[in-house]
Scaffold this motif. Structure first.
Motif, mmCIF file in Angstrom:
data_model
loop_
_atom_site.group_PDB
_atom_site.id
_atom_site.type_symbol
_atom_site.label_atom_id
_atom_site.label_comp_id
_atom_site.label_asym_id
_atom_site.label_seq_id
_atom_site.Cartn_x
_atom_site.Cartn_y
_atom_site.Cartn_z
ATOM 1 N N PHE A 63 13.581 -7.722 -14.966
ATOM 2 C CA PHE A 63 12.950 -8.355 -13.774
ATOM 3 C C PHE A 63 13.620 -7.887 -12.512
ATOM 4 O O PHE A 63 12.677 -7.627 -11.751
ATOM 5 C CB PHE A 63 12.907 -9.890 -13.830
ATOM 6 N N VAL A 64 15.014 -7.906 -12.435
ATOM 7 C CA VAL A 64 15.553 -7.340 -11.279
ATOM 8 C C VAL A 64 15.066 -5.632 -11.260
ATOM 9 O O VAL A 64 14.574 -5.207 -10.030
ATOM 10 C CB VAL A 64 17.012 -7.247 -11.323
ATOM 11 N N LEU A 65 14.798 -4.880 -12.072
ATOM 12 C CA LEU A 65 14.562 -3.655 -12.036
ATOM 13 C C LEU A 65 12.992 -3.395 -11.516
ATOM 14 O O LEU A 65 12.571 -2.682 -10.776
ATOM 15 C CB LEU A 65 14.666 -2.967 -13.435
ATOM 16 N N PHE A 66 12.185 -4.487 -11.990
ATOM 17 C CA PHE A 66 10.713 -4.670 -11.823
ATOM 18 C C PHE A 66 10.597 -4.792 -10.188
ATOM 19 O O PHE A 66 10.137 -4.329 -9.353
ATOM 20 C CB PHE A 66 9.943 -5.671 -12.392
ATOM 21 N N VAL A 67 11.355 -5.677 -9.651
ATOM 22 C CA VAL A 67 11.467 -5.862 -8.297
ATOM 23 C C VAL A 67 11.791 -4.916 -7.331
ATOM 24 O O VAL A 67 11.074 -4.537 -6.449
ATOM 25 C CB VAL A 67 12.343 -7.117 -7.719
ATOM 26 N N ILE A 68 12.864 -4.169 -7.663
ATOM 27 C CA ILE A 68 13.253 -3.114 -6.879
ATOM 28 C C ILE A 68 11.954 -1.968 -6.912
ATOM 29 O O ILE A 68 11.904 -1.303 -5.919
ATOM 30 C CB ILE A 68 14.645 -2.473 -7.428
ATOM 31 N N GLY A 69 11.582 -1.802 -8.188
ATOM 32 C CA GLY A 69 10.611 -0.726 -8.308
ATOM 33 C C GLY A 69 9.352 -1.125 -7.469
ATOM 34 O O GLY A 69 8.510 -0.392 -7.059
ATOM 35 N N SER A 70 8.972 -2.342 -7.663
ATOM 36 C CA SER A 70 7.780 -2.935 -6.792
ATOM 37 C C SER A 70 7.701 -2.769 -5.376
ATOM 38 O O SER A 70 6.878 -2.247 -4.674
ATOM 39 C CB SER A 70 7.436 -4.330 -7.157
ATOM 40 N N ILE A 71 9.139 -2.902 -4.867
ATOM 41 C CA ILE A 71 9.304 -2.571 -3.215
ATOM 42 C C ILE A 71 9.170 -1.200 -3.006
ATOM 43 O O ILE A 71 8.678 -1.018 -2.139
ATOM 44 C CB ILE A 71 10.545 -3.449 -3.208
ATOM 45 N N SER A 72 9.860 -0.483 -3.890
ATOM 46 C CA SER A 72 9.731 0.969 -3.497
ATOM 47 C C SER A 72 8.275 1.580 -3.865
ATOM 48 O O SER A 72 8.011 2.153 -2.876
ATOM 49 C CB SER A 72 10.484 1.465 -4.641
ATOM 50 N N PHE A 73 7.541 1.095 -4.730
ATOM 51 C CA PHE A 73 6.158 1.375 -4.860
ATOM 52 C C PHE A 73 5.386 0.864 -3.588
ATOM 53 O O PHE A 73 4.436 1.988 -3.055
ATOM 54 C CB PHE A 73 5.655 0.858 -6.203
ATOM 55 N N ARG A 74 5.451 -0.193 -3.117
ATOM 56 C CA ARG A 74 4.776 -0.652 -2.141
ATOM 57 C C ARG A 74 5.166 0.299 -0.584
ATOM 58 O O ARG A 74 4.296 0.554 0.006
ATOM 59 C CB ARG A 74 5.092 -2.131 -1.774
ATOM 60 N N LEU A 75 6.725 0.452 -0.455
ATOM 61 C CA LEU A 75 6.813 1.249 0.596
ATOM 62 C C LEU A 75 6.389 2.526 0.628
ATOM 63 O O LEU A 75 5.832 3.443 1.303
ATOM 64 C CB LEU A 75 8.383 1.519 0.711
ATOM 65 N N LEU A 76 6.463 3.410 -0.662
ATOM 66 C CA LEU A 76 6.212 4.726 -0.503
ATOM 67 C C LEU A 76 4.421 4.922 -0.674
ATOM 68 O O LEU A 76 4.165 5.705 0.081
ATOM 69 C CB LEU A 76 6.645 5.248 -2.025
ATOM 70 N N THR A 77 3.743 4.256 -1.162
ATOM 71 C CA THR A 77 2.193 4.205 -0.996
ATOM 72 C C THR A 77 2.003 3.750 0.350
ATOM 73 O O THR A 77 1.095 4.521 0.561
ATOM 74 C CB THR A 77 1.526 3.236 -2.112
ATOM 75 N N SER A 78 2.607 2.947 0.979
ATOM 76 C CA SER A 78 2.267 2.518 2.458
ATOM 77 C C SER A 78 2.663 3.543 3.279
ATOM 78 O O SER A 78 1.668 4.086 4.229
ATOM 79 C CB SER A 78 3.054 1.411 2.977
ATOM 80 N N LEU A 79 3.592 4.408 3.203
ATOM 81 C CA LEU A 79 4.154 5.539 3.952
ATOM 82 C C LEU A 79 3.075 6.842 3.714
ATOM 83 O O LEU A 79 2.530 7.367 4.652
ATOM 84 C CB LEU A 79 5.377 5.860 3.568
ATOM 85 N N LEU A 80 2.705 6.789 2.304
ATOM 86 C CA LEU A 80 1.851 7.949 2.138
ATOM 87 C C LEU A 80 0.228 7.599 2.866
ATOM 88 O O LEU A 80 -0.191 8.480 3.473
ATOM 89 C CB LEU A 80 1.458 7.957 0.579
ATOM 90 N N VAL A 81 -0.031 6.553 2.729
ATOM 91 C CA VAL A 81 -1.592 6.088 3.286
ATOM 92 C C VAL A 81 -1.366 6.165 4.944
ATOM 93 O O VAL A 81 -2.120 6.876 5.592
ATOM 94 C CB VAL A 81 -2.057 4.755 3.083
ATOM 95 N N ALA A 82 -0.304 5.754 5.418
ATOM 96 C CA ALA A 82 -0.178 5.535 6.878
ATOM 97 C C ALA A 82 -0.010 6.991 7.324
ATOM 98 O O ALA A 82 -0.567 7.583 8.275
ATOM 99 C CB ALA A 82 1.116 4.854 7.212
ATOM 100 N N ILE A 83 0.841 8.168 6.603
ATOM 101 C CA ILE A 83 1.124 9.451 7.250
ATOM 102 C C ILE A 83 -0.258 10.134 6.956
ATOM 103 O O ILE A 83 -0.909 10.889 7.820
ATOM 104 C CB ILE A 83 1.986 9.951 6.526
ATOM 105 N N THR A 84 -1.027 9.979 5.948
ATOM 106 C CA THR A 84 -2.471 10.680 5.529
ATOM 107 C C THR A 84 -3.341 10.519 6.866
ATOM 108 O O THR A 84 -4.067 11.053 7.247
ATOM 109 C CB THR A 84 -2.735 10.123 4.053
ATOM 110 N N TYR A 85 -3.510 8.900 6.945
ATOM 111 C CA TYR A 85 -4.219 8.641 8.078
ATOM 112 C C TYR A 85 -4.170 9.139 9.422
ATOM 113 O O TYR A 85 -4.922 9.606 10.241
ATOM 114 C CB TYR A 85 -4.380 7.032 8.409
ATOM 115 N N LEU A 86 -2.687 9.275 9.984
ATOM 116 C CA LEU A 86 -2.412 9.722 10.920
ATOM 117 C C LEU A 86 -2.386 11.312 11.239
ATOM 118 O O LEU A 86 -2.628 11.835 12.230
ATOM 119 C CB LEU A 86 -0.754 9.457 11.559
ATOM 120 N N VAL A 87 -2.213 11.921 10.054
ATOM 121 C CA VAL A 87 -2.434 13.427 9.985
ATOM 122 C C VAL A 87 -4.125 13.813 10.136
ATOM 123 O O VAL A 87 -4.337 14.365 10.735
ATOM 124 C CB VAL A 87 -1.757 14.125 8.835
#
Length: 130
Positions: A63-87
Motif C-alpha cells: 500500500f505504501v508503495l502504491f501511495v508513492i507511485g500514485s503521487i509520482s504518477f500524478r505529478l509526472l503526468t501533470s507536468l507532461l500535460v502542462a509543459i505540452t500545453y505551454l509549448v
C-alpha cells in the motif's frame, strides 16, 4: 461511502466552485481550460482509484508503495500535460499555470485523503505484537 462516489461528489463540488467563481467576477483569474483540467484530474483520479482497488492487497508495504507511485504518477503526468500545453501555445500564460496547479493540489489532497482513510482501515486490522 464508495471512493468512486466520493470522487464524483468532489469533482461536482470543484465544477460548482468553478462556476461560482465565474459568476462572482473572479473569472478573470481562472484560465479558460479549467474545465478540461478538471476532467483530466477526475479521469486521473478515477484511474488511480481503479488501480488501487484492483492491485493493492491488504499488505501495508504494498500500500505504501502504491501511495508513492500514485503521487509520482500524478505529478509526472501533470507536468507532461502542462509543459505540452505551454509549448503548444508558445506564450507565457500565468493564469493557466496557476489554475492548473491549484487544481493539481486540490485533487492531490483528495487522493491523499481517500488513501489515508484506506490506510487507517488497513492499520486497524493489523495486530500489534508486544
Amino acid at each position: 461511502m464508495n471512493n468512486y462516489l466520493k470522487l464524483f461528489i468532489f469533482s461536482a463540488v470543484v465544477v460548482g466552485a468553478y462556476f461560482a467563481l465565474l459568476a462572482s467576477g473572479f473569472g478573470q483569474y481562472i484560465h479558460s481550460t479549467a474545465i478540461a483540467a478538471i476532467i483530466f484530474y477526475s479521469l486521473q483520479s478515477l484511474l488511480l482509484l481503479w488501480a488501487e482497488s484492483n492491485f493493492v492487497n491488504n499488505d501495508g508495504q504494498n500500500f505504501v508503495l502504491f501511495v508513492i507511485g500514485s503521487i509520482s504518477f500524478r505529478l509526472l503526468t501533470s507536468l507532461l500535460v502542462a509543459i505540452t500545453y505551454l509549448v503548444a501555445i508558445g506564450e507565457e500564460n500565468t493564469s493557466f499555470i496557476m489554475t492548473f496547479f491549484a487544481l493539481y493540489l486540490l485533487f492531490l489532497g483528495f487522493e491523499l485523503f481517500t488513501l489515508m482513510t484506506n490506510l487507517r482501515s488497513n492499520s486497524k486490522s493489523v495486530q500489534i505484537d508486544g
